[in-house]
Design a protein around this motif. Structure first.
Motif, PDB file in Angstrom:
ATOM      1  N   ASN A   1       0.809  -1.220   0.000  1.00 37.80           N
ATOM      2  CA  ASN A   1       0.000   0.000   0.000  1.00 37.80           C
ATOM      3  C   ASN A   1       0.843   1.270   0.000  1.00 37.80           C
ATOM      4  N   ASP A   2       2.093   1.152  -0.375  1.00 35.99           N
ATOM      5  CA  ASP A   2       2.977   2.322  -0.456  1.00 35.99           C
ATOM      6  C   ASP A   2       2.600   3.116  -1.706  1.00 35.99           C
ATOM      7  N   VAL A   3       1.865   4.204  -1.536  1.00 41.01           N
ATOM      8  CA  VAL A   3       1.371   4.942  -2.701  1.00 41.01           C
ATOM      9  C   VAL A   3       2.491   5.626  -3.469  1.00 41.01           C
ATOM     10  N   ASP A   4       3.553   6.031  -2.768  1.00 41.28           N
ATOM     11  CA  ASP A   4       4.682   6.636  -3.479  1.00 41.28           C
ATOM     12  C   ASP A   4       5.315   5.627  -4.434  1.00 41.28           C
ATOM     13  N   ALA A   5       5.526   4.405  -3.949  1.00 39.95           N
ATOM     14  CA  ALA A   5       6.134   3.371  -4.792  1.00 39.95           C
ATOM     15  C   ALA A   5       5.213   3.012  -5.950  1.00 39.95           C
ATOM     16  N   LEU A   6       3.908   2.954  -5.672  1.00 37.13           N
ATOM     17  CA  LEU A   6       2.946   2.637  -6.725  1.00 37.13           C
ATOM     18  C   LEU A   6       2.904   3.752  -7.765  1.00 37.13           C
ATOM     19  N   TYR A   7       2.949   4.986  -7.287  1.00 36.03           N
ATOM     20  CA  TYR A   7       2.970   6.119  -8.218  1.00 36.03           C
ATOM     21  C   TYR A   7       4.242   6.087  -9.064  1.00 36.03           C
ATOM     22  N   ALA A   8       5.380   5.821  -8.413  1.00 33.67           N
ATOM     23  CA  ALA A   8       6.651   5.778  -9.140  1.00 33.67           C
ATOM     24  C   ALA A   8       6.634   4.686 -10.203  1.00 33.67           C
ATOM     25  N   ARG A   9       6.031   3.536  -9.876  1.00 36.82           N
ATOM     26  CA  ARG A   9       5.968   2.461 -10.870  1.00 36.82           C
ATOM     27  C   ARG A   9       5.121   2.882 -12.071  1.00 36.82           C
ATOM     28  N   GLY A  10       4.039   3.606 -11.814  1.00 37.99           N
ATOM     29  CA  GLY A  10       3.222   4.100 -12.917  1.00 37.99           C
ATOM     30  C   GLY A  10       3.992   5.054 -13.811  1.00 37.99           C
ATOM     31  N   VAL A  11       4.828   5.897 -13.199  1.00 35.28           N
ATOM     32  CA  VAL A  11       5.651   6.816 -13.981  1.00 35.28           C
ATOM     33  C   VAL A  11       6.641   6.040 -14.842  1.00 35.28           C
ATOM     34  N   THR A  12       7.290   5.040 -14.251  1.00 33.40           N
ATOM     35  CA  THR A  12       8.247   4.233 -15.010  1.00 33.40           C
ATOM     36  C   THR A  12       7.564   3.552 -16.188  1.00 33.40           C
TER      37      THR A  12
END
Length: 441
Positions: free
Chosen positions: A175-186
């Motif tokens: 549930n780490d939203v920063d990591a999930l957001y970063a993966r979407g950017v990648t």
């Protein structure tokens, strides 16, 4: 273009579509249109993924930070890098991003920033950053200069590095939203790479859809994570703009879109008050142009130009918007101003000759053939004109001279086209004109 809707289209996991189920779309060519459309929005000037941007206001106001957000380092060099980036000083931007990554090697946001700088610099070098192509669908079939093999390898290596860091963080905390957001950017940036560099349409579609799902999940977990509205909103708009047949197919895999909702999301992102608003404004400006909402788009462009005075592409977009909205005289003035500023050294290392190429096209549309020819001739006066722009300008100048009954000058221009590169569409056209004079129809 024929569109064949397959009888079964389904997801196997988030962001991945079964390739055999989409074979009919691939064969018809509609997948290429869809994949490029949903991935190009990550490309034009956009640098999503700055760490902590969505929560800058919350932390500053004393509100508690959500527990499912991993803390990110706010390095001043990141801000400096993006100042360089938006002013099209890609080399210095990359240097700043590299220094940040050296200090924070385990931060996927830092890796994504470097991917942004390297990818956009290469796309600019390839000639794939002309906003005029993205105002319609011409960018889909437009092939530019090939990418540098070393740069391609570096981008892939950086993408793998970012993905590894993101997956490690999500494994530790799903549930780490920063990591999930970063993966979407990648995923989004890799979609841009595969579409515009590799021209691998299925891979581009898969990664673009994966980016959307990641950022939709971010908004589900934290509706105030405004950064995610940029990608989701742009995706909504693109999906809402697709032809009816393509919409039917993508709806079968659970994808939908709405131009109105997409533009609404982008407007919300522009009002966020942090850096992501710049990205949203640029994407919104291009979409508003496609919607013929020129006054709104011009307002955005004129707000960005003084903030990033060396960004020749945004300045050029003002001229394009004026021309599209029927204000030709004002557009001519903008194009001439950009050209003169470039001649005065205001756009070092940038291909500002695109301004007079655009000027020539405008004057040609007004049947001012002598003025158009003069504008096209100016392209060769730039210090190091882009070879593609130069070839297009020489071909257009030759056609103008043919219309003006100056056949000898026209032939010289066609010869100049062939001297630049004999294997391009302009060269093929020039060979035809050398056999038979061009006639304006």
């Amino acid at each position: 273009m024929t569109f064949l809707v397959p009888h079964v289209i389904r997801y196997t996991e988030v962001g991945k579509v079964r390739e055999h189920s989409l074979v009919n779309i691939v064969m018809s060519g509609s997948l290429r249109r869809l994949a490029t459309a949903v991935s190009f929005l990550f490309c034009l000037f956009v640098a999503p993924g700055r760490s902590g941007a969505a929560f800058a206001q919350a932390s500053g106001s004393g509100k508690p930070r959500p527990e499912n957000v991993s803390v990110r380092t706010r390095d001043p060099l990141t801000d400096t890098g993006f100042e360089h980036f938006y002013n099209l000083d890609h080399d210095h931007a990359i240097q700043d991003f590299e220094r940040v990554l050296e200090k924070h090697p385990d931060d996927p946001f830092a890796v994504n920033h470097l991917i942004t700088g390297v990818l956009i610099r290469e796309l600019y070098r390839m000639g794939a950053m002309n906003t005029g192509e993205y105002a319609n669908d011409s960018f889909i079939g437009q092939a530019h200069r090939p990418a540098d093999l070393k740069i391609k390898a570096r981008i892939k290596q950086l993408v793998q590095r970012a993905e590894k860091l993101e997956e490690q963080q999500l494994k530790a905390n799903p549930n780490d939203v920063d990591a999930l957001y970063a993966r979407g950017v990648t995923r989004g940036q890799f979609a841009t790479y595969t579409a515009l560099v590799e021209r691998a349409w299925f891979s581009a579609l898969r990664n673009a859809v994966g980016a959307r799902h990641d950022h939709e999940r971010v908004l589900e977990m934290d509706p105030k994570y405004i950064d995610a509205k940029l990608v989701v909103g742009a995706h909504y708009y693109v999906m809402g703009s697709l032809p009816w047949g393509v919409k039917v197919a993508v709806s079968l895999v659970g994808l939908s879109g709405s131009k109105q909702k997409g533009i609404q999301y982008l407007y919300e992102a522009t009002d966020s008050g942090d850096e992501i608003s710049v990205d949203a404004k640029i994407v919104l400006m291009l979409f508003l142009r496609r919607e013929h909402r020129y006054d709104e788009a011009l307002k955005i462009a004129r707000g960005l130009i003084p903030r990033y005075p060396q960004n020749m592409l945004i300045a050029l977009e003002e001229g394009n918007l004026l021309r599209a909205s029927g204000h030709s005289r004002e557009a001519v003035a903008v194009y001439r101003k950009i050209w003169q500023a470039g001649q005065d050294g205001h756009y070092p290392g940038l291909h500002y000759e695109l301004a007079v190429l655009s000027l020539g096209d405008l004057l040609r549309s007004q049947k001012d053939y002598q003025g158009a020819a003069a504008a096209y001739e100016l392209v060769s006066e730039a210090p190091q004109p882009d070879r593609e722009y130069l070839q297009r300008a020489n071909l257009a100048a030759g056609e103008m001279y043919d219309v003006l009954k100056k056949r000898e000058l026209a032939v010289k221009k066609y010869q100049a086209v062939l001297a630049t590169n004999t294997q391009t569409p302009p060269a093929e056209t020039a060979r035809k004109h050398m056999k038979e004079a061009y006639r304006d129809e």
